[in-house]
Scaffold this motif. Structure first.
Motif, PDB file in Angstrom:
ATOM      1  N   LYS A 141      13.687   7.594  -0.690  1.00  0.00           N
ATOM      2  CA  LYS A 141      14.454   6.974  -1.762  1.00  0.00           C
ATOM      3  C   LYS A 141      15.040   5.606  -1.383  1.00  0.00           C
ATOM      4  CE  LYS A 141      16.416   9.064  -5.748  1.00  0.00           C
ATOM      5  NZ  LYS A 141      16.802  10.367  -6.284  1.00  0.00           N
ATOM      6  N   GLY A 142      15.652   5.523  -0.225  1.00  0.00           N
ATOM      7  CA  GLY A 142      16.301   4.269   0.162  1.00  0.00           C
ATOM      8  C   GLY A 142      15.340   3.139   0.481  1.00  0.00           C
ATOM      9  N   SER A 143      14.043   3.452   0.591  1.00  0.00           N
ATOM     10  CA  SER A 143      13.055   2.431   0.950  1.00  0.00           C
ATOM     11  C   SER A 143      12.101   2.117  -0.194  1.00  0.00           C
ATOM     12  CB  SER A 143      12.233   2.898   2.159  1.00  0.00           C
ATOM     13  OG  SER A 143      13.067   3.116   3.279  1.00  0.00           O
ATOM     14  N   ARG A 144      12.379   2.655  -1.366  1.00  0.00           N
ATOM     15  CA  ARG A 144      11.454   2.486  -2.489  1.00  0.00           C
ATOM     16  C   ARG A 144      11.244   1.022  -2.874  1.00  0.00           C
ATOM     17  NH1 ARG A 144      13.280   7.135  -6.843  1.00  0.00           N
ATOM     18  NH2 ARG A 144      12.257   8.882  -5.785  1.00  0.00           N
ATOM     19  N   SER A 145      10.009   0.714  -3.186  1.00  0.00           N
ATOM     20  CA  SER A 145       9.644  -0.635  -3.612  1.00  0.00           C
ATOM     21  C   SER A 145       9.831  -0.792  -5.125  1.00  0.00           C
ATOM     22  CB  SER A 145       8.182  -0.904  -3.266  1.00  0.00           C
ATOM     23  OG  SER A 145       7.731  -2.075  -3.906  1.00  0.00           O
ATOM     24  N   PHE A 146      10.323  -1.980  -5.521  1.00  0.00           N
ATOM     25  CA  PHE A 146      10.396  -2.303  -6.944  1.00  0.00           C
ATOM     26  C   PHE A 146       9.090  -2.908  -7.445  1.00  0.00           C
ATOM     27  CE2 PHE A 146      14.985  -2.856  -5.719  1.00  0.00           C
ATOM     28  CZ  PHE A 146      15.408  -1.686  -6.336  1.00  0.00           C
ATOM     29  N   MET A 147       8.131  -3.067  -6.556  1.00  0.00           N
ATOM     30  CA  MET A 147       6.869  -3.718  -6.917  1.00  0.00           C
ATOM     31  C   MET A 147       5.686  -2.764  -6.966  1.00  0.00           C
ATOM     32  SD  MET A 147       7.154  -7.175  -7.222  1.00  0.00           S
ATOM     33  CE  MET A 147       8.337  -6.674  -8.474  1.00  0.00           C
ATOM     34  N   ASN A 148       5.646  -1.822  -6.011  1.00  0.00           N
ATOM     35  CA  ASN A 148       4.536  -0.872  -5.945  1.00  0.00           C
ATOM     36  C   ASN A 148       5.111   0.539  -5.891  1.00  0.00           C
ATOM     37  OD1 ASN A 148       3.932  -3.350  -3.888  1.00  0.00           O
ATOM     38  ND2 ASN A 148       2.196  -2.984  -5.219  1.00  0.00           N
ATOM     39  N   VAL A 149       4.874   1.293  -6.954  1.00  0.00           N
ATOM     40  CA  VAL A 149       5.398   2.657  -7.032  1.00  0.00           C
ATOM     41  C   VAL A 149       4.273   3.616  -6.644  1.00  0.00           C
ATOM     42  CG1 VAL A 149       6.471   4.380  -8.524  1.00  0.00           C
ATOM     43  CG2 VAL A 149       6.918   1.938  -8.912  1.00  0.00           C
ATOM     44  N   THR A 150       4.471   4.338  -5.532  1.00  0.00           N
ATOM     45  CA  THR A 150       3.404   5.219  -5.035  1.00  0.00           C
ATOM     46  C   THR A 150       3.806   6.685  -5.183  1.00  0.00           C
ATOM     47  OG1 THR A 150       4.377   4.895  -2.843  1.00  0.00           O
ATOM     48  CG2 THR A 150       2.433   3.592  -3.360  1.00  0.00           C
ATOM     49  N   PHE A 151       2.869   7.495  -5.645  1.00  0.00           N
ATOM     50  CA  PHE A 151       3.164   8.928  -5.812  1.00  0.00           C
ATOM     51  C   PHE A 151       1.870   9.738  -5.782  1.00  0.00           C
ATOM     52  CE2 PHE A 151       1.751   9.030 -10.260  1.00  0.00           C
ATOM     53  CZ  PHE A 151       1.922   7.704 -10.656  1.00  0.00           C
ATOM     54  N   THR A 152       2.010  10.996  -5.441  1.00  0.00           N
ATOM     55  CA  THR A 152       0.853  11.895  -5.465  1.00  0.00           C
ATOM     56  C   THR A 152       1.091  13.000  -6.489  1.00  0.00           C
ATOM     57  OG1 THR A 152       1.832  13.118  -3.633  1.00  0.00           O
ATOM     58  CG2 THR A 152       0.170  11.494  -3.061  1.00  0.00           C
ATOM     59  N   LEU A 153      -0.001  13.643  -6.877  1.00  0.00           N
ATOM     60  CA  LEU A 153       0.047  14.774  -7.812  1.00  0.00           C
ATOM     61  C   LEU A 153      -0.298  16.042  -7.040  1.00  0.00           C
ATOM     62  CD1 LEU A 153      -0.765  12.084  -9.571  1.00  0.00           C
ATOM     63  CD2 LEU A 153      -1.003  13.766 -11.387  1.00  0.00           C
ATOM     64  N   PRO A 154      -0.153  17.235  -7.670  1.00  0.00           N
ATOM     65  CA  PRO A 154      -0.300  18.491  -6.919  1.00  0.00           C
ATOM     66  C   PRO A 154      -1.615  18.630  -6.151  1.00  0.00           C
ATOM     67  CG  PRO A 154       0.674  18.941  -9.041  1.00  0.00           C
ATOM     68  CD  PRO A 154       0.309  17.484  -9.053  1.00  0.00           C
ATOM     69  N   ASN A 155      -2.720  18.185  -6.695  1.00  0.00           N
ATOM     70  CA  ASN A 155      -3.978  18.281  -5.947  1.00  0.00           C
ATOM     71  C   ASN A 155      -4.979  17.227  -6.413  1.00  0.00           C
ATOM     72  OD1 ASN A 155      -5.509  19.277  -8.215  1.00  0.00           O
ATOM     73  ND2 ASN A 155      -4.457  21.244  -7.918  1.00  0.00           N
ATOM     74  N   GLU A 156      -6.096  17.188  -5.713  1.00  0.00           N
ATOM     75  CA  GLU A 156      -7.155  16.190  -5.942  1.00  0.00           C
ATOM     76  C   GLU A 156      -7.680  16.241  -7.382  1.00  0.00           C
ATOM     77  OE1 GLU A 156      -9.098  13.029  -4.338  1.00  0.00           O
ATOM     78  OE2 GLU A 156      -7.582  14.276  -3.367  1.00  0.00           O
ATOM     79  N   GLU A 157      -7.864  17.466  -7.857  1.00  0.00           N
ATOM     80  CA  GLU A 157      -8.467  17.656  -9.178  1.00  0.00           C
ATOM     81  C   GLU A 157      -7.547  17.105 -10.279  1.00  0.00           C
ATOM     82  OE1 GLU A 157      -9.848  21.463 -11.845  1.00  0.00           O
ATOM     83  OE2 GLU A 157      -9.408  21.772  -9.711  1.00  0.00           O
ATOM     84  N   ILE A 158      -6.265  17.437 -10.183  1.00  0.00           N
ATOM     85  CA  ILE A 158      -5.308  16.944 -11.189  1.00  0.00           C
ATOM     86  C   ILE A 158      -5.174  15.426 -11.085  1.00  0.00           C
ATOM     87  CG2 ILE A 158      -2.902  17.075 -11.968  1.00  0.00           C
ATOM     88  CD1 ILE A 158      -2.807  19.955 -11.212  1.00  0.00           C
ATOM     89  N   THR A 159      -5.244  14.908  -9.864  1.00  0.00           N
ATOM     90  CA  THR A 159      -5.169  13.456  -9.680  1.00  0.00           C
ATOM     91  C   THR A 159      -6.327  12.769 -10.404  1.00  0.00           C
ATOM     92  OG1 THR A 159      -4.210  13.852  -7.506  1.00  0.00           O
ATOM     93  CG2 THR A 159      -4.987  11.617  -7.956  1.00  0.00           C
ATOM     94  N   LYS A 160      -7.514  13.318 -10.233  1.00  0.00           N
ATOM     95  CA  LYS A 160      -8.707  12.746 -10.891  1.00  0.00           C
ATOM     96  C   LYS A 160      -8.558  12.763 -12.401  1.00  0.00           C
ATOM     97  CE  LYS A 160     -12.625  13.186  -7.760  1.00  0.00           C
ATOM     98  NZ  LYS A 160     -13.360  14.299  -7.143  1.00  0.00           N
ATOM     99  N   ILE A 208       0.825  -1.211   0.000  1.00  0.00           N
ATOM    100  CA  ILE A 208       0.000   0.000   0.000  1.00  0.00           C
ATOM    101  C   ILE A 208       0.860   1.263   0.000  1.00  0.00           C
ATOM    102  CG2 ILE A 208      -1.603   1.331   1.456  1.00  0.00           C
ATOM    103  CD1 ILE A 208      -2.905  -1.413   2.184  1.00  0.00           C
ATOM    104  N   PHE A 209       1.944   1.243   0.784  1.00  0.00           N
ATOM    105  CA  PHE A 209       2.769   2.449   0.913  1.00  0.00           C
ATOM    106  C   PHE A 209       3.920   2.507  -0.094  1.00  0.00           C
ATOM    107  CE2 PHE A 209       0.484   1.940   4.818  1.00  0.00           C
ATOM    108  CZ  PHE A 209       0.012   3.222   5.042  1.00  0.00           C
ATOM    109  N   GLY A 210       4.233   1.353  -0.711  1.00  0.00           N
ATOM    110  CA  GLY A 210       5.292   1.344  -1.721  1.00  0.00           C
ATOM    111  C   GLY A 210       6.689   1.405  -1.151  1.00  0.00           C
TER     112      GLY A 210
END
Ligand SMILES: *Cc1c(COP(=O)(O)O)cnc(C)c1O
Length: 360
Positions: free
Chosen positions: A290-309, A153-155
């Motif tokens: 960076k040092g804990s990044r997953s090679f299986m689940n890549v998680t990221f957010t975008l600037p705001n809710e609207e752009i994410t949608k 879930i957290f990547g």
């Protein structure tokens, strides 16, 4: 026929050649005149499938004779209970490292069974990192140390495992078979199949044999690891079709050059997506340090809710499936398990770059 770019977190993508083979064999498995699903689980044809899955997993993961391979049902979630029921005696303490929702759930079930201790946690930082090995503080009388090797879930992902004088137990549901692992470091590993191993329905447990000598006597039969180890996981009807699919996935991994090659490709796949994030000047913001990044689940957010949608809607139009993040992290998540091809990751990275150009 158009196949989706499938980034589902689980159940998730299966290799196309595996699906095609299952389709070819569906109506008449090895001239039996029936599907694997219709075979008796006591037949010699099914027995061969069952043992092949077990042997191939042993070979691909380099599992030593000190450890047994068991096939169970109930998902990884049942293992949250079975681990303490079998391995946490009254006078000892189950140690847990909290790195996300799944480790919290494992701890919650262990608390119902016996004494527990949180040996380390990154909860205060919304699970953006894996605690360093020197942050882990074992309790006295530790029965085992439980970790979640990859946090779906957290990547985040453990890139080095604790080497402490205690039995190490890992929930590897979302990164089993994705990289080379030294099984000897672990007392027990468990994984629901539906991320890297096959369809849902079968759970794999790899357990060091000596642990079974101390299992309490009064456990319900189906919750006792010894039931599975003493019957070759055939005490009752196993999930035969799921194990058949597992055997096909394992054959596919072998054809790809084994876990070593899969690991190499997984790193390349993750790199293209992380590069798109890192080159975005903050437009895409990674959840994991960076040092804990997953090679299986890549998680990221975008600037705001609207752009994410907007991002998710456009991605969907272009054939990308499963990119919405879990509600506890928000934003997006690309799950790029073994069966997700490099081309899908490349296409996603390209889409991300194009999208950013228009909205940044
Ligand atoms: C998906 C997942 C689970 C839950 O698996 P089920 O088979 O649905 O019980 C547990 N742990 C991790 C790390 C997972 O990714």
């Amino acid at each position: 026929m158009k196949r989706a770019y499938n980034f589902n977190a689980g159940p998730s993508a299966l290799p196309l050649p595996v699906l095609q083979r299952a389709q070819e064999e569906l109506l008449n498995f090895q001239n039996t005149g029936m599907s694997v699903m219709e075979l008796s689980h006591r037949s010699k044809e099914y027995d061969a499938v069952h043992n092949k899955a077990k042997q191939l997993l042993r070979k691909l993961m380099n599992i030593p004779d000190t450890h047994d391979v068991l096939f169970l049902q109930g998902g990884a979630s049942l293992q949250f209970s079975m681990v303490p029921m079998n391995l946490l005696p009254r006078e000892k303490v189950g140690n847990y490292v909290l790195t996300g929702v799944w480790s919290e759930k494992a701890l919650k079930e262990a608390k119902k069974v016996g004494q527990t201790h949180i040996a380390a946690s990154s909860k205060e930082a919304n699970y953006t990192y894996i605690p360093s090995l020197d942050q882990i503080q074992l309790s006295e009388r530790a029965a085992y140390l439980h970790i979640t090797s990859n946090n779906t879930i957290f990547g985040t992902q453990w890139h080095e495992f604790p080497n402490l004088p205690v039995d190490l137990i890992a929930d590897m549901s979302s990164d089993i078979l994705s990289r080379e692992v030294n099984i000897e470091q672990f007392a027990l590993i468990y994984a629901g199949a539906q991320k890297n191993l096959g369809p849902s329905g079968v759970t794999v447990v790899i357990v060091r044999n000596d642990l079974l000598e101390h299992v309490p006597e009064n456990l319900p039969t189906m919750l006792d690891y010894r039931t599975y180890s003493s019957s070759n996981s055939l005490y009752n009807t196993p999930p035969t079709f799921a194990i058949y699919m597992l055997s096909l996935v394992l054959e596919w991994v072998e054809e790809q050059g084994g876990v070593k090659m899969i690991e190499k490709r997984n790193k390349e796949k993750a790199s293209v997506v992380y590069e798109a994030i890192d080159a975005s000047a903050g437009f895409y913001s990674p959840h994991a340090e960076k040092g804990s990044r997953s090679f299986m689940n890549v998680t990221f957010t975008l600037p705001n809710e609207e752009i994410t949608k907007k991002f998710l809607a456009e991605a969907k139009e272009q054939g990308f499936v499963g990119l919405a993040g879990h509600r506890s992290v928000g934003g997006c998540r690309a799950s790029i398990y073994n069966a997700v091809p490099y081309e899908a990751c490349e296409a996603l990275a390209e889409f991300m770059k194009q999208f950013q150009k228009r909205f940044a």
